[in-house]
Design an enzyme around this catalytic site. Structure first.
Site, short mmCIF file in Angstrom:
data_model
loop_
_atom_site.label_atom_id
_atom_site.label_comp_id
_atom_site.label_asym_id
_atom_site.label_seq_id
_atom_site.Cartn_x
_atom_site.Cartn_y
_atom_site.Cartn_z
N GLU A 198 53.17 23.21 50.40
CA GLU A 198 51.90 23.70 49.56
C GLU A 198 51.16 22.74 48.60
O GLU A 198 50.35 23.05 47.70
CB GLU A 198 52.12 25.01 48.83
CG GLU A 198 52.61 25.94 49.51
CD GLU A 198 51.49 26.53 50.44
OE1 GLU A 198 50.63 25.98 50.71
OE2 GLU A 198 51.90 27.77 51.08
N TYR A 242 44.70 46.37 29.42
CA TYR A 242 44.26 45.11 28.95
C TYR A 242 44.81 43.80 29.06
O TYR A 242 44.22 43.02 29.17
CB TYR A 242 44.16 45.67 27.50
CG TYR A 242 45.10 45.23 26.65
CD1 TYR A 242 46.09 46.44 26.47
CD2 TYR A 242 45.12 43.95 25.77
CE1 TYR A 242 47.25 46.20 25.57
CE2 TYR A 242 46.40 43.81 25.35
CZ TYR A 242 47.44 44.82 25.09
OH TYR A 242 48.67 44.51 24.48
N HIS A 301 50.64 36.49 50.97
CA HIS A 301 51.51 35.25 51.00
C HIS A 301 52.30 35.41 49.50
O HIS A 301 53.35 35.57 49.36
CB HIS A 301 50.36 34.14 50.86
CG HIS A 301 50.96 32.91 50.77
ND1 HIS A 301 50.59 31.57 51.28
CD2 HIS A 301 52.25 32.47 49.92
CE1 HIS A 301 51.28 30.45 50.85
NE2 HIS A 301 52.46 31.10 49.98
N HIS A 326 56.37 33.94 45.64
CA HIS A 326 56.35 35.09 46.61
C HIS A 326 56.88 36.33 45.76
O HIS A 326 57.83 36.95 46.24
CB HIS A 326 56.92 34.85 47.99
CG HIS A 326 56.36 33.62 48.65
ND1 HIS A 326 56.91 33.15 49.71
CD2 HIS A 326 55.22 32.80 48.17
CE1 HIS A 326 56.26 32.00 50.03
NE2 HIS A 326 55.18 31.75 49.30
N HIS A 378 53.99 28.65 41.82
CA HIS A 378 53.62 29.34 42.84
C HIS A 378 54.91 30.19 43.45
O HIS A 378 55.90 29.64 43.36
CB HIS A 378 53.14 28.38 44.02
CG HIS A 378 53.12 29.27 45.41
ND1 HIS A 378 52.43 30.28 45.63
CD2 HIS A 378 53.52 28.95 46.59
CE1 HIS A 378 52.38 30.75 46.76
NE2 HIS A 378 53.23 30.03 47.53
N TYR A 404 42.91 34.81 18.94
CA TYR A 404 44.14 34.96 18.32
C TYR A 404 45.19 34.65 19.26
O TYR A 404 46.40 34.38 18.77
CB TYR A 404 44.47 36.48 18.00
CG TYR A 404 43.29 37.27 17.20
CD1 TYR A 404 43.27 36.87 15.69
CD2 TYR A 404 42.86 38.22 17.54
CE1 TYR A 404 42.23 37.27 14.88
CE2 TYR A 404 41.74 38.65 16.54
CZ TYR A 404 41.65 38.37 15.33
OH TYR A 404 40.61 38.91 14.67
ZN ZN Z 1 54.04 30.04 49.39
#
Ligand code: ZN
Length: 212
Positions: free
Chosen positions: A73, A113, A155, A94, A92, A208
């Site tokens: 990736e 929120y 993914h 999964h 990244h 803040y």
């Molecule tokens: Zn991945």
């Protein structure tokens, strides 16, 4: 921070990702900006056995240095650093709940929120594209516009920040929000906060800092 310290921090972050339930096995990856390029976890190596020298140094043209091959990736890591000057670290994963929603192709709306922690009033889900492709990278960058996190359809998720500590914390937060949203969906239609309220929350976050 020098490159060796950064390599050590990348390994620690990758191990922490598994310890905090964001990943199992070898999925996911971690990177940090260094100089004009970046450092990224290698492909196909269990995090527990990863050493700082296994982390791969890459330039912005996609050239890798060292004995290991970079994560498949690496393209979206490179493109995020190229397009987002404020980003210096990317996680990244999964992770189970974010990936569950991503498999349904669902954005996470302003059901809570704290969604503002990702920089806006929702966390977008990027359309599906094959892992490792330029198409996936292009989709991810669009989903990250004005945001610090996104889902990737079928993914997983991406979290970006100025430091590895913040990128990991954001990934944990996004996974918690995904779990809460998923739970709420089991028993009804979550009530969404209006844009006017999210604008107030986003302004408070800017003023803040992010409540932890
Ligand atoms: Zn991945």
């Amino acid at each position: 921070m020098d490159e060796l310290a950064l390599r050590e921090e990348i390994v620690a972050t990758a191990i922490a990702m598994n310890a905090r339930g964001l990943n199992r096995g070898k999925s996911g990856n971690v990177s940090a900006r260094v100089g004009a390029g970046f450092l990224v976890t290698p492909t196909g190596l269990a995090y527990e056995s990863m050493r700082p020298e296994d982390v791969v140094a890459m330039t912005q043209d996609g050239t890798a240095r060292g004995s290991r091959r970079p994560s498949s990736e690496w393209r979206f890591h490179r493109d995020i650093y190229a397009g987002r000057s404020e980003v210096a670290a990317i996680v990244h994963a999964h992770s189970p709940f974010a990936t569950t929603l991503a498999c349904l192709g669902r954005d996470i709306p302003a059901f809570h929120y704290m969604i503002a922690v990702a920089g806006g009033s929702d966390i977008r889900c990027a359309p599906y594209a094959t892992f490792g492709t330029q198409e996936l990278s292009d989709h991810a960058l669009r989903a990250l516009e004005g945001r610090k996190a996104c889902l990737l359809a079928n993914h997983g998720m991406i979290a970006v920040a100025a430091t590895l500590t913040d990128a990991l914390a954001l990934a944990v937060e996004v996974e918690a929000l995904a779990e809460q949203y998923w739970r709420a969906l089991q028993i009804g239609d979550p009530k969404l906060l209006p844009d006017t309220e999210m604008a107030i929350v986003l302004e408070k976050f800017r003023t803040y800092g992010q409540p932890r």
